[in-house]
Design a protein around this motif. Sequence first.
Motif, short mmCIF file in Angstrom:
data_model
loop_
_atom_site.label_atom_id
_atom_site.label_comp_id
_atom_site.label_asym_id
_atom_site.label_seq_id
_atom_site.Cartn_x
_atom_site.Cartn_y
_atom_site.Cartn_z
N ILE A 138 0.71 -1.10 -0.06
CA ILE A 138 0.06 0.21 -0.11
C ILE A 138 0.86 1.14 0.02
N LEU A 139 1.97 1.20 0.90
CA LEU A 139 2.80 2.55 1.03
C LEU A 139 3.60 2.57 -0.35
N ALA A 140 4.02 1.71 -0.96
CA ALA A 140 4.53 1.68 -2.38
C ALA A 140 3.59 2.32 -3.41
N GLU A 141 2.47 2.00 -3.29
CA GLU A 141 1.49 2.16 -4.40
C GLU A 141 1.25 3.78 -4.00
N ILE A 142 1.25 4.16 -2.77
CA ILE A 142 0.89 5.70 -2.58
C ILE A 142 2.11 6.40 -2.90
N ALA A 143 3.29 5.77 -2.97
CA ALA A 143 4.64 6.30 -3.23
C ALA A 143 4.33 6.75 -4.89
N VAL A 144 3.93 5.55 -5.62
CA VAL A 144 3.84 5.96 -7.00
C VAL A 144 3.14 6.92 -7.23
N VAL A 145 1.91 6.80 -6.86
CA VAL A 145 0.83 7.84 -7.16
C VAL A 145 1.33 9.35 -6.85
N ALA A 146 1.97 9.41 -5.64
CA ALA A 146 2.67 10.79 -5.12
C ALA A 146 3.63 11.12 -6.14
N ILE A 411 4.88 13.30 0.88
CA ILE A 411 4.68 12.12 1.15
C ILE A 411 5.63 11.06 0.62
N LEU A 412 6.47 11.56 -0.26
CA LEU A 412 7.56 10.63 -0.79
C LEU A 412 8.66 10.66 0.09
N SER A 413 8.93 11.51 0.90
CA SER A 413 9.89 11.78 2.17
C SER A 413 9.45 10.82 3.10
N PHE A 414 7.86 10.72 3.19
CA PHE A 414 7.36 9.98 4.49
C PHE A 414 7.59 8.36 3.95
N GLU A 415 7.61 8.08 2.82
CA GLU A 415 7.89 6.64 2.06
C GLU A 415 8.92 6.14 2.14
#
Length: 551
Positions: A138-146, A411-415
């Motif tokens: 889930i986190l990786a998918e959010i990173a891709v979208v971000a 968001i990318l920094s968070f991921e």
Amino acid sequence: MARDDAVSSQPQFTAGTGGGGGGGGNGRSQMSAPLIDNDSIDRDQIVVPDKKSWKNFFAYMGPGFLVSIAYIDPGNFETDLQSGAQYKYGLLWIILVASCAALIIQSIAANLGVVTGKHLAEHCRAEYPKVPNFILWILAEIAVVACDIPEVIGTAFALNMLFKVPIWAGVLFTGLSTLLLLALQQYGVRKLEFLIAFLVLTIAVCFCVELGYAKPNRSEVLYGLFVPQLKGDGATGLAISLLGAMVMPHNLFLHSALVLSRKIPRSVSGIKEACRYYLMESGFALAVAFLINVCVISVSGAVCNSSNLSEDDQKSCSDLDLNKASFLLRNVLGKWSSKIFAIALLASGQSSTITGTYAGQYVMQGFLDLRLEPWVRNMLTRCLAIIPSLIVALIGGSAGAGKLIIIASMILSFELPFALIPLLKFTSSKSKMGDHANSIWLSGITWIIGSLIMAINIYYIASSFINLILHSNLKLVAVIFSGIFGFSGMLVYLAAIGYLVFRKNKEISHLLILSTAETHQPVNTLECHLPRDDLVTMQLPQTRADAVGSL
């Protein structure tokens, strides 16, 4: 793998991890079933000759350029522009340090794929239990979208600069780039690599021309590049933003997968050569990206510190973003300068979009072993990025879209820790990498670099949250509850990082060095280490069972 490799007298590497299913390696077979038969290997597969020659380097060229795009995407451009506008050339040294750190991190991501024959997302699926694996996905998918959001907005800004297309319409138009992606897939990875290299060189040429227009002081540029300094209020915060924008989580998944598109000799010397040439190739591509970032900061620094700025241009420099940069360049350097910047921004947005979507494909395939039709995956990723971008563009206009880029960067920094920590642990593990595991000094350097980057990003996130609360118009009770909620979330975040850091690796890749002399049996490397034809054609893989079932 070539048949003559299988009977070579050289030691051969075999890898068997049971690539299936979730949770922590239970129930996995010792050896993976081949993804494809030897007879079905695509004739366009990139085969590296099994002989020592400097010409082999050209067979390895390509993945580094796809990876370098993340370092020159619209989000990086916006941070670069702000850096030059506010501190002239004083933060150029940050770009140099960050580029060197990025080269080390990206090289070990490439090594993971070369040595084990599996990319980072596949290793995560094999290593972690079902629940942590699902959360990481889930986190990786959010990173891709971000990652895709700045590309969508950057492309929309570029279309607005070139053709006066409204920002919201430009956001919708970027969805058509999915059609380009579908057209590229049938030609394989090599054609894609050539296209991305062309776009990178286009960006480089555009900013070199801009540099000629701006004419920055060379001695000041060199001083800013090699003399560390943090002068002025906010310099530290902007330096943190520059560092945080240089290592993207999706890039680690992407690089470890792209290297599998090469069919390399599976001897000890062949693997060492592949790792060495991928390091050189990545170094060249990231050097080009480094020069582009230097050019962007230098142009911004020269223009915003010019003595003939109007009052309106000075206001633009105080809060510079991608959209304002176009008007600023047109006013100060002329109309063609603005158009050249727009062309570079368009090339950056489109190339970043392509690599981001492929990273999403590998993430889904690796974590879940889920196979979607390529056009479905492409449209899904793009829609998830277009919807928030369109809403913000309609409500907030170009200013709101520019702020959305900053949010995506946060968001990318968070991921980042959730991709970087598994990478560092896997590449330092003898059980996964064998003799090719990171040496003690390399492990020390990579963990120091990784820890610094993660600490910087955590500081950036925490300070941004505190500033948001302090400068909000919320009532005292709401501020208190927001603070409790935010810091509770931060504790959970740190606990998750601690879990990844201190958890012992459980899954063993069963890397063996076999030779016919030691085993007295022929080694069939086709069944032991698999040519990743699924990554050559940039399509999601199918096992033979899947292929038979579809007939």
